[in-house]
Design a protein around this motif. Structure first.
Motif, mmCIF file in Angstrom:
data_model
loop_
_atom_site.group_PDB
_atom_site.id
_atom_site.type_symbol
_atom_site.label_atom_id
_atom_site.label_comp_id
_atom_site.label_asym_id
_atom_site.label_seq_id
_atom_site.Cartn_x
_atom_site.Cartn_y
_atom_site.Cartn_z
ATOM 1 N N ASN A 493 -9.735 6.986 -6.610
ATOM 2 C CA ASN A 493 -9.073 8.281 -6.557
ATOM 3 C C ASN A 493 -9.985 9.611 -6.950
ATOM 4 O OD1 ASN A 493 -6.269 9.315 -6.725
ATOM 5 N ND2 ASN A 493 -6.499 9.841 -8.781
ATOM 6 N N ASP A 494 -10.848 9.462 -7.746
ATOM 7 C CA ASP A 494 -11.846 10.379 -8.049
ATOM 8 C C ASP A 494 -12.743 10.663 -7.162
ATOM 9 O OD1 ASP A 494 -10.431 10.566 -10.477
ATOM 10 O OD2 ASP A 494 -11.762 9.652 -11.754
ATOM 11 N N GLY A 495 -13.229 9.441 -6.671
ATOM 12 C CA GLY A 495 -14.545 9.617 -5.413
ATOM 13 C C GLY A 495 -14.093 10.071 -4.250
ATOM 14 N N LEU A 496 -13.052 9.599 -3.581
ATOM 15 C CA LEU A 496 -12.265 9.932 -2.226
ATOM 16 C C LEU A 496 -11.244 10.835 -2.415
ATOM 17 C CD1 LEU A 496 -12.689 6.257 -0.617
ATOM 18 C CD2 LEU A 496 -14.157 8.136 -0.883
ATOM 19 N N GLY A 497 -10.606 11.375 -3.446
ATOM 20 C CA GLY A 497 -9.402 12.469 -3.381
ATOM 21 C C GLY A 497 -8.357 11.687 -3.646
ATOM 22 N N HIS A 498 -7.504 12.382 -3.959
ATOM 23 C CA HIS A 498 -5.770 12.056 -4.225
ATOM 24 C C HIS A 498 -5.232 11.439 -3.170
ATOM 25 C CE1 HIS A 498 -6.415 13.167 -8.485
ATOM 26 N NE2 HIS A 498 -6.716 14.145 -8.285
ATOM 27 N N PHE A 499 -5.544 12.230 -1.717
ATOM 28 C CA PHE A 499 -4.774 11.781 -0.633
ATOM 29 C C PHE A 499 -5.260 10.210 -0.546
ATOM 30 C CE2 PHE A 499 -4.906 16.185 0.224
ATOM 31 C CZ PHE A 499 -3.416 16.434 0.168
ATOM 32 N N ALA A 500 -6.543 9.872 -0.496
ATOM 33 C CA ALA A 500 -6.860 8.314 -0.520
ATOM 34 C C ALA A 500 -6.387 7.553 -1.421
ATOM 35 C CB ALA A 500 -8.466 8.555 -0.406
ATOM 36 N N GLY A 501 -6.159 8.336 -2.927
ATOM 37 C CA GLY A 501 -5.664 7.557 -3.665
ATOM 38 C C GLY A 501 -4.126 6.991 -3.593
ATOM 39 N N ASP A 502 -3.291 8.242 -2.923
ATOM 40 C CA ASP A 502 -2.224 7.905 -2.654
ATOM 41 C C ASP A 502 -1.815 7.015 -1.631
ATOM 42 O OD1 ASP A 502 -1.332 9.782 -4.712
ATOM 43 O OD2 ASP A 502 -0.838 11.409 -3.076
ATOM 44 N N HIS A 503 -2.828 6.881 -0.590
ATOM 45 C CA HIS A 503 -2.426 5.989 0.513
ATOM 46 C C HIS A 503 -2.860 4.519 -0.169
ATOM 47 C CE1 HIS A 503 -2.682 4.263 4.535
ATOM 48 N NE2 HIS A 503 -3.981 3.545 4.220
ATOM 49 N N VAL A 504 -3.825 4.250 -1.091
ATOM 50 C CA VAL A 504 -4.035 2.987 -1.534
ATOM 51 C C VAL A 504 -2.685 2.453 -2.376
ATOM 52 C CG1 VAL A 504 -5.483 1.940 -3.281
ATOM 53 C CG2 VAL A 504 -6.719 3.246 -1.662
ATOM 54 N N ILE A 505 -2.125 3.493 -3.044
ATOM 55 C CA ILE A 505 -1.068 3.103 -3.943
ATOM 56 C C ILE A 505 0.068 2.733 -2.985
ATOM 57 C CG2 ILE A 505 0.889 4.023 -5.397
ATOM 58 C CD1 ILE A 505 -1.591 3.534 -7.131
ATOM 59 N N ARG A 506 0.507 3.517 -1.926
ATOM 60 C CA ARG A 506 1.531 3.124 -0.888
ATOM 61 C C ARG A 506 1.157 1.708 -0.212
ATOM 62 N NH1 ARG A 506 1.407 8.786 0.172
ATOM 63 N NH2 ARG A 506 -0.103 8.245 1.733
ATOM 64 N N GLU A 507 -0.073 1.471 0.039
ATOM 65 C CA GLU A 507 -0.475 0.287 0.877
ATOM 66 C C GLU A 507 -0.425 -1.086 -0.378
ATOM 67 O OE1 GLU A 507 -1.440 -2.592 3.467
ATOM 68 O OE2 GLU A 507 -0.969 -0.199 3.873
ATOM 69 N N THR A 508 -0.692 -0.466 -1.553
ATOM 70 C CA THR A 508 -0.623 -1.676 -2.512
ATOM 71 C C THR A 508 0.847 -2.110 -2.771
ATOM 72 O OG1 THR A 508 -2.678 -0.945 -3.491
ATOM 73 C CG2 THR A 508 -1.085 -2.145 -4.749
ATOM 74 N N ALA A 509 1.884 -0.910 -2.873
ATOM 75 C CA ALA A 509 3.196 -1.222 -3.166
ATOM 76 C C ALA A 509 3.794 -2.151 -2.057
ATOM 77 C CB ALA A 509 3.713 0.190 -3.299
ATOM 78 N N GLN A 510 3.445 -1.731 -0.688
ATOM 79 C CA GLN A 510 3.904 -2.582 0.502
ATOM 80 C C GLN A 510 3.553 -4.011 0.374
ATOM 81 O OE1 GLN A 510 6.138 -1.694 2.918
ATOM 82 N NE2 GLN A 510 6.081 -4.030 3.227
ATOM 83 N N ARG A 511 2.150 -4.244 -0.038
ATOM 84 C CA ARG A 511 1.777 -5.685 -0.072
ATOM 85 C C ARG A 511 2.471 -6.339 -1.328
ATOM 86 N NH1 ARG A 511 -4.774 -5.224 0.760
ATOM 87 N NH2 ARG A 511 -4.628 -4.114 3.094
ATOM 88 N N ILE A 512 2.811 -5.762 -2.406
ATOM 89 C CA ILE A 512 3.460 -6.378 -3.671
ATOM 90 C C ILE A 512 4.821 -6.648 -2.851
ATOM 91 C CG2 ILE A 512 4.488 -5.879 -5.915
ATOM 92 C CD1 ILE A 512 1.920 -4.236 -6.400
ATOM 93 N N ARG A 513 5.427 -5.765 -2.256
ATOM 94 C CA ARG A 513 6.825 -6.007 -1.737
ATOM 95 C C ARG A 513 6.762 -7.131 -0.649
ATOM 96 N NH1 ARG A 513 7.460 -1.288 0.425
ATOM 97 N NH2 ARG A 513 8.658 -0.259 -1.267
ATOM 98 N N ASP A 514 5.818 -7.263 0.131
ATOM 99 C CA ASP A 514 5.760 -8.388 0.876
ATOM 100 C C ASP A 514 5.494 -9.711 0.285
ATOM 101 O OD1 ASP A 514 5.850 -6.557 3.100
ATOM 102 O OD2 ASP A 514 3.751 -6.663 3.255
ATOM 103 N N VAL A 515 4.814 -9.714 -0.675
ATOM 104 C CA VAL A 515 4.614 -11.073 -1.630
ATOM 105 C C VAL A 515 5.978 -11.382 -2.319
ATOM 106 C CG1 VAL A 515 3.263 -12.245 -3.210
ATOM 107 C CG2 VAL A 515 2.150 -10.708 -1.718
ATOM 108 N N CYS A 516 6.669 -10.273 -2.849
ATOM 109 C CA CYS A 516 7.846 -10.637 -3.843
ATOM 110 C C CYS A 516 8.910 -11.090 -2.932
ATOM 111 C CB CYS A 516 7.929 -9.509 -4.722
ATOM 112 S SG CYS A 516 6.967 -8.951 -6.019
ATOM 113 N N GLY A 517 9.070 -10.305 -1.838
ATOM 114 C CA GLY A 517 10.348 -10.840 -0.954
ATOM 115 C C GLY A 517 11.543 -10.333 -1.761
ATOM 116 N N GLU A 518 12.652 -11.242 -1.377
ATOM 117 C CA GLU A 518 13.769 -10.890 -1.915
ATOM 118 C C GLU A 518 14.319 -11.540 -3.299
ATOM 119 O OE1 GLU A 518 15.819 -8.756 -0.713
ATOM 120 O OE2 GLU A 518 14.671 -8.639 1.252
ATOM 121 N N ASP A 519 13.289 -12.402 -3.811
ATOM 122 C CA ASP A 519 13.597 -13.158 -5.117
ATOM 123 C C ASP A 519 13.039 -12.512 -6.107
ATOM 124 O OD1 ASP A 519 14.542 -15.071 -3.401
ATOM 125 O OD2 ASP A 519 12.749 -16.200 -3.171
ATOM 126 N N HIS A 520 12.244 -11.473 -6.121
ATOM 127 C CA HIS A 520 11.692 -10.769 -7.290
ATOM 128 C C HIS A 520 11.973 -9.412 -7.238
ATOM 129 C CE1 HIS A 520 9.327 -14.534 -6.538
ATOM 130 N NE2 HIS A 520 8.760 -14.210 -7.741
#
Length: 884
Positions: A493-520
């Protein structure tokens, strides 16, 4: 074909009603071309009957060329082109074909006119004027094209007549040139008439409210005078031409054509005034334009007045009678456009009847003439007054009609607006409840979800935990809460900028959603932290299995514009009811667990009751670390670097130490991660750098020994870091060549361009740059190529691996470094066996407990006294031998 830029504004290029004008042009073109062909055939038959036609084949060829513009007009009418550009292209094509026809006629005229007798030539020219009108009048919808074709028709013919050598016909040639400009009034009048009709048919009628004030009515009257004048001017031109042709005689022919030239010149001036009036913009000077028109009218009547006086002696009584009749006709024709202006109408009438009266006065008794003339004048003026009053009433009636239409249209628009407003109000009322419901749902969604990721937020997750606790109280079904904290997110976030940080957060959220599925249930807790609720947990193995799936998914590289980055996650878990039966307890214990996971550099930790005390102690430890740095309570140890080829001391690595007064020192493995976590690394790094330079100057001021200092990513991202390093060197008087800065491989996951720029500036000053702990982080060969590096330090883990068959990897690292022209320092050599393996496989310098441990200043001074003048015999069991 392009029009000249000097043409008046009325002839400006415009796309207004272009499609409609194009369609009308093609319809009128068929009529005009048919008229031109008919007149052309008449010319041919007339010449054949009056003279010998030598170049008949050229006329037949010219007649054949007419087929091309006719075919274009017919094709346009049957299948109009689509699109404005396509329509323009067809219109230009038609004009080009017509120009070819005109050029053909000009060439024919140059061939046949010199061979004709004057009477035949004059009749042919008169008939050719009709051909020209057939060419030009349909093009009045596109006035620039019309003017160009008119000029191309008449100017060459006029110049030819002027140059034939016939003095009697030369004025006719000059009159033809002037006639070309006089005919522009026809083009302008037809263009304005057509455009007015198109605007009315398109619904523009009544778009502007008529002005019924005195000044507004004056504007209407002068506009009426100008707009009705072109037919009068044209009819007078035709009448003048017929009069000259009818009265031609050898002795006065040249004079007649000179008079006709003067008359055409006056009409050309009137045409210019007309075009200027029609081109005006927001000009309300009515008196000025009325005066211009009156001057043109008076000049025209003066030329008519002069005709009988100039040719009185040469004309017979019959001819004079014809002239008098013509003047009466002119009185009628010229009055056509003047009915709305009383003064101009009376003046024109007086000028028209004066010549006949003067002629009659030469042969009749004066008093009889005066009585007859007065009677005729009074009668004529009464007629003119009646006509004027009728014209004024017609104008006012037209204005009132326009006003009524305007008001009716406005009322229709108002009614339509009211109807539309009522419909809109009905629709709004009908949909208001739906909109309120949608807005309520939207606000509810925003209140329960994170806007960046779309996951639930703290509020929603807490509610879900409360609901799970209610279910637990009912059926005793336990559940687990996972708290995820991303590793190295601050660097990205500090090195590549907040736009890159936001992209990482969004991608991480999608991956967590994929692993959790409907049960979590998953949510974003804040920053780079996420929480997951897992119901009906049966065992700790299930928790570890689910955590491993999460970590493996999150470790997959994420593509950014600067390149792929990899992140991991530390996970803390609390279980209900084992670790609490309230939402606050469970979330707090999960937070302590994730903190523990980060400290232990693991991936998942399940809460232990003893950790709560450790967390509190860690807060106190962080505060103590800050105080130690600020109060110079830290210390520094230096560990020697030995050259493998000579065994000589080459420098030291500076290592921070945190001594305690009553207890054992706190390990760097504890306070370094703590400093990184608490944001104390820049402060600690500055202190270590300055203290290392001071110690080297204290123990070896006049040597070439260097000191290697570890720096963090956050220091490299500081815009003032270069100046800070140079200030320390200046303060301690240490040459830049004796300082080496070490960085770990995680710098490659930050702002690469910024860090490369900083390192380049440092290296330009002579400071050495090295990569520490190579092979344990995120190195890329491309980064090693691009970065300004001097040294590569091999981590101890590769040295330890030499005891279990890791020589291949070690030698590959050495070969890679040498291939990149980097020197190699091997860390962590502790035994003779490890040293022998390192010597065999290569490297420039070696470091480790086999030679010396990191030493504080007092111990280091004693060590240097004993070993400054010795070199290590790195091939023997006993490490050093005297050089003396």
């Amino acid at each position: 074909m392009r029009s000249a830029a000097f043409l008046p504004a009325i002839f400006a290029d415009t796309d207004e009603f272009y499609a409609e004008r194009g369609a009308l042009l093609m319809k009128r073109a068929l009529i005009g071309l048919a008229l031109a062909i008919g007149c052309s055939l008449s010319i041919v038959f007339f010449i054949l009957t009056s003279a010998t036609l030598v170049h008949w084949y050229s006329i037949i060829a010219c007649m054949f060329i007419y087929m091309f513009p006719i075919a274009t007009a017919i094709q346009y009418g049957r299948k109009p082109p689509e699109g404005l550009d396509a329509k323009k292209a067809v219109v230009r094509k038609y004009v080009r074909q017509l120009v070819i026809v005109v050029i053909g006629w000009n060439l024919i005229a140059f061939m046949i006119l010199p061979g004709l007798d004057p009477d035949t030539r004059l009749i042919v020219i008169s008939m050719f004027v009709t051909v020209v009108l057939g060419h030009v009048l349909p093009l009045s919808l596109f006035p620039r094209y019309a003017i160009a074709v008119l000029v191309l028709n008449l100017i060459p013919l006029s110049l030819q007549l002027t140059s034939l050598g016939d003095a009697d016909i030369a004025p006719l040639g000059i009159a033809g040139v002037v006639f070309t400009f006089a005919e522009i009034i026809i083009i302008a009048w037809l263009y304005v008439t057509d455009m007015t009709g198109l605007r009315k048919s398109s619904g523009d009628r009544g778009a502007i409210e008529p002005d019924l004030t005195v000044s507004g009515f004056r504007q209407v009257k002068i506009s009426s005078v100008y707009l009705k004048s072109p037919p009068s001017v044209v009819l007078q031109l035709v009448t003048a031409l017929l009069l000259v042709i009818a009265l031609r005689a050898p002795e006065i022919e040249s004079t007649l054509w000179c008079w006709f030239l003067a008359f055409v010149s006056m009409q050309a001036i009137r045409a210019a005034v007309f075009v200027a009036y029609m081109s005006r913009t927001n000009d309300d000077r009515v008196g000025r334009w009325r005066a211009f028109f009156a001057i043109g009218m008076l000049g025209s009547q003066f030329v008519w007045f002069a005709f009988p006086f100039i040719f009185n002696a040469a004309l017979s009584d019959f001819h004079l009678g014809v002239v008098a009749g013509v003047l009466i006709v002119i009185a009628v024709l010229s009055s056509i456009g003047l009915t709305s202006d009383r003064a101009l109408l009376y003046a024109n009438t007086a000028l028209c009847i004066s010549p006949p009266i003067l002629f009659i006065a030469s042969d009749i008794n004066f008093w009889m003439l005066a009585s007859l003339g007065l009677t005729a004048a009074l009668t004529l003026f009464l007629v003119m007054e009646s006509i004027h009053e009728s014209a004024i009433r017609s104008l006012k009636g037209g204005l009132l009609h326009k006003l009524a239409n305007y008001r009716a249209r406005k009322m229709e628009e108002l009614n339509l607006d009211l109807i539309n407003a009522r419909h809109r109000l009905t629709e709004v009322n009908a949909s208001l409840e739906s909109q309120v419901l949608e807005r309520t749902q939207e606000l509810k969604h925003q209140a329960n979800h994170d806007m960046l990721t779309g996951l639930g937020n703290r509020y929603r997750f807490t509610n879900m935990v409360e609901r799970a606790l209610d279910e637990y109280h009912n059926d005793q079904s336990g559940f687990a809460i996972y708290l995820l904290d991303l590793d190295r997110f601050k660097e990205i976030n500090d090195g590549l900028g907040h736009f890159a940080g936001d992209h990482v957060i969004r991608e991480t959220a999608q991956r967590i959603r994929d692993v959790c599925g409907e049960d979590h249930v998953c949510a974003r807790w804040g920053g780079d932290e996420f929480v997951i609720l897992q119901r009906y947990v049966s065992s700790r193995e299930e928790i570890y299995r689910f955590s491993d799936d999460l970590v493996n998914k999150l470790k997959m590289p994420i593509e950014l514009s600067s390149g792929p980055v990899s992140i991991g996650a530390s996970i803390g878990v609390s279980v209900c009811p084992e670790h609490g039966t309230t939402a606050e307890e469970l979330l707090e214990h999960a937070d302590i667990a994730v903190y523990r996971s980060k400290c232990m550099r693991g991936t998942v930790s399940i809460y232990n009751d003893n950790w709560g005390v450790e967390a509190a102690e860690r807060v106190h430890l962080a505060q103590a670390l800050r105080n130690a740095i600020e109060s110079q309570g830290m210390d520094l140890a230096l560990q020697p670097l030995i050259a493998m080829n000579t065994g000589k001391l080459t420098g030291f690595e500076a290592l921070a130490r945190w001594p305690q007064t009553d207890n054992a020192p706190i390990s760097p493995g504890v306070f370094i991660p703590l400093a990184e976590e608490c944001g104390l690394m820049p402060m600690l790094g500055r202190w270590v750098l300055q203290r290392a330079c001071e110690m080297l100057q204290d123990v070896a001021p006049d040597s070439d020994l260097r000191v290697a200092v570890n720096i963090s990513v956050l220091q490299l991202l500081d815009v003032d870091f270069v100046s800070e390093v140079l200030d320390v060197l200046t303060l301690t008087e240490l040459p830049p060549e004796r300082l080496e800065l070490e960085m770990t491989e995680n710098v490659f996951a930050s702002d690469v361009e910024q860090i490369r720029n900083v390192l380049s500036q440092l290296r330009e000053q002579g400071i050495r740059i090295s990569i520490d702990d190579f092979g344990t982080g995120y190195s890329s060969i491309s980064y090693l190529l691009d970065f300004p590096l001097d040294t590569l330090k091999v981590d101890r883990s590769f040295v330890t691996a030499l005891n279990s068959g890791g020589e291949g990897i070690f030698s590959s690292i050495i070969a890679l470094a040498h291939g990149l022209e980097l020197s190699v320092i091997v860390e962590g050599v502790e035994t003779q066996k490890e040293l022998n393996s390192v010597i065999r496989l290569g490297g420039e310098e070696v470091q480790g407990f086999f030679f010396a441990k990191p030493m504080m200043l007092p111990e280091l001074e004693g060590w240097l006294i004993e070993h400054r003048d010795t070199s290590f015999d790195i091939k023997q069991k006993f490490p050093f031998v005297s050089l003396g």
